[in-house]
Write a protein that holds these residues in place. Structure first.
Motif, short mmCIF file in Angstrom:
data_model
loop_
_atom_site.label_atom_id
_atom_site.label_comp_id
_atom_site.label_asym_id
_atom_site.label_seq_id
_atom_site.Cartn_x
_atom_site.Cartn_y
_atom_site.Cartn_z
N ALA A 31 0.81 -1.21 0.00
CA ALA A 31 0.00 0.00 0.00
C ALA A 31 0.84 1.27 0.00
O ALA A 31 0.31 2.37 -0.08
N SER A 32 2.16 1.13 0.07
CA SER A 32 3.03 2.30 -0.01
C SER A 32 3.25 2.76 -1.44
O SER A 32 4.05 3.67 -1.68
N GLN A 33 2.54 2.18 -2.40
CA GLN A 33 2.77 2.50 -3.81
C GLN A 33 2.60 3.98 -4.14
O GLN A 33 3.32 4.49 -5.01
N PRO A 34 1.69 4.76 -3.48
CA PRO A 34 1.64 6.19 -3.79
C PRO A 34 2.95 6.92 -3.50
O PRO A 34 3.23 7.95 -4.11
N LEU A 35 3.73 6.41 -2.55
CA LEU A 35 5.02 7.01 -2.25
C LEU A 35 5.91 7.00 -3.49
O LEU A 35 6.49 8.02 -3.87
N TYR A 36 6.01 5.86 -4.15
CA TYR A 36 6.88 5.73 -5.30
C TYR A 36 6.30 6.48 -6.51
O TYR A 36 7.06 7.05 -7.31
N ALA A 37 4.99 6.49 -6.62
CA ALA A 37 4.36 7.24 -7.70
C ALA A 37 4.67 8.73 -7.56
O ALA A 37 4.93 9.42 -8.56
N THR A 38 4.66 9.23 -6.32
CA THR A 38 4.95 10.64 -6.09
C THR A 38 6.40 10.97 -6.43
O THR A 38 6.70 11.97 -7.08
#
Length: 300
Positions: A105-112
């Motif tokens: 669920a940390s995927q938005p971190l890498y997308a940012t």
């Protein structure tokens, strides 16, 4: 003021979160005695059985595919369907569902991070706070997992990288998917391209490694019903998620989908008491990650 598109987006995003959480728990049950490769093959083939015929039945001969949308859905298949799932399913098999999913669920971190570096987007204060929260939540889960029984070896600690790698690939995928949908390509058509490309790529890799399970192996595998259940849940997740992205904004859809880790932990506690140990640190870490994901997405 709530609009009809917002309400639809929320409804489909909730359905996507529930479906993804259900798939994760079903996979954990199936891979307890089975293998991640067998599970992934059944899930991928199941996606093709659902989306390819539906795309042709609903839209042929006008599939509404542009050159750009075709390339973006191909990229989504390579990053999300093939690489992301391969690492994610292996992670579920190795370290469990309620540890893998919060880290995923940390995927938005890498997308940012990718958006800031590649697209030149501005990193706001809420973004920065969200990143810190997500890093802290992942660290809590990693520390808890490292100290749990059976994961004290160096090899087991290295396996904690699996869900992080999966999160990176999953974080890249929505960028391509959103571009393809904005081109006007229908959801079913985009999902057909994405799943076909991802399936062909992953099956080719397994064949090259001589690890491709044959039909006789899958038919004789007592865990195949679990894999089929995971395939059904995953197909429903993809359809609900892409439909939510089509009818509503990303800032509405993604925070709701990031509720998945908490649903996984709840379902694991109810249905997998022997396979999954739910601790206070896991619950706290999952909550911190979700809080960070919401900040990153809402202020993105």
């Amino acid at each position: 003021m709530l609009t009809s598109s917002t309400v639809l987006g929320v409804a489909f995003a909730l359905l996507a979160a529930m479906s993804l959480a259900s798939m994760t728990v079903i996979l954990r049950k199936g891979t307890d005695q089975g293998t991640a490769n067998s599970a992934l093959v059944v899930v991928l083939v199941g996606n093709i059985v659902v989306f390819v015929p539906a795309a042709f039945l609903l839209y042929y001969p006008d599939l509404q595919i542009t050159s750009l949308s075709f390339l973006t859905f191909v990229a989504a298949g390579l990053f999300g369907t093939m690489l992301g799932r391969a690492f994610y399913y292996t992670s579920i098999e190795r370290i469990g569902a309620n540890r893998s999913d919060p880290i995923r669920a940390s995927q938005p971190l890498y997308a940012t991070v990718i958006a800031v570096i590649v697209l030149g987007e501005v990193l706001t204060l809420p973004h920065f706070i969200g990143i810190l929260l997500m890093i802290g939540g992942v660290a809590m889960i990693v520390l808890e997992t490292s100290g749990s029984a059976g994961v004290n070896s160096l090899e087991s600690r290295i396996e904690l990288a699996l869900p992080i790698i999966a999160a990176i690939f999953f974080g890249i995928e929505p960028v391509f998917a959103r571009i393809g949908l904005q081109e006007g390509t229908p959801v079913f058509v985009g999902l057909a391209i994405k799943t076909l490309v991802g399936t062909i790529g992953f099956l080719s890799y397994l064949a090259y490694r001589r690890q491709l399970p044959g039909p006789s192996n899958l038919l004789g595998d007592p865990n195949t019903p679990w894999y089929i259940g995971a395939a059904a849940a995953n197909s429903l997740f993809l359809l609900a998620y892409y439909t939510a992205l089509e009818v509503s904004r990303v800032v509405v859809v993604v925070p709701i989908v990031q509720m998945t880790p908490m649903i996984v932990i709840l379902l694991s506690f109810i249905f997998l008491p022997r396979l999954e140990i739910v601790t206070a640190r896991l619950i706290t870490g999952a909550g911190v990650i979700i809080s960070g994901a919401v900040l990153i997405t809402v202020y993105g």
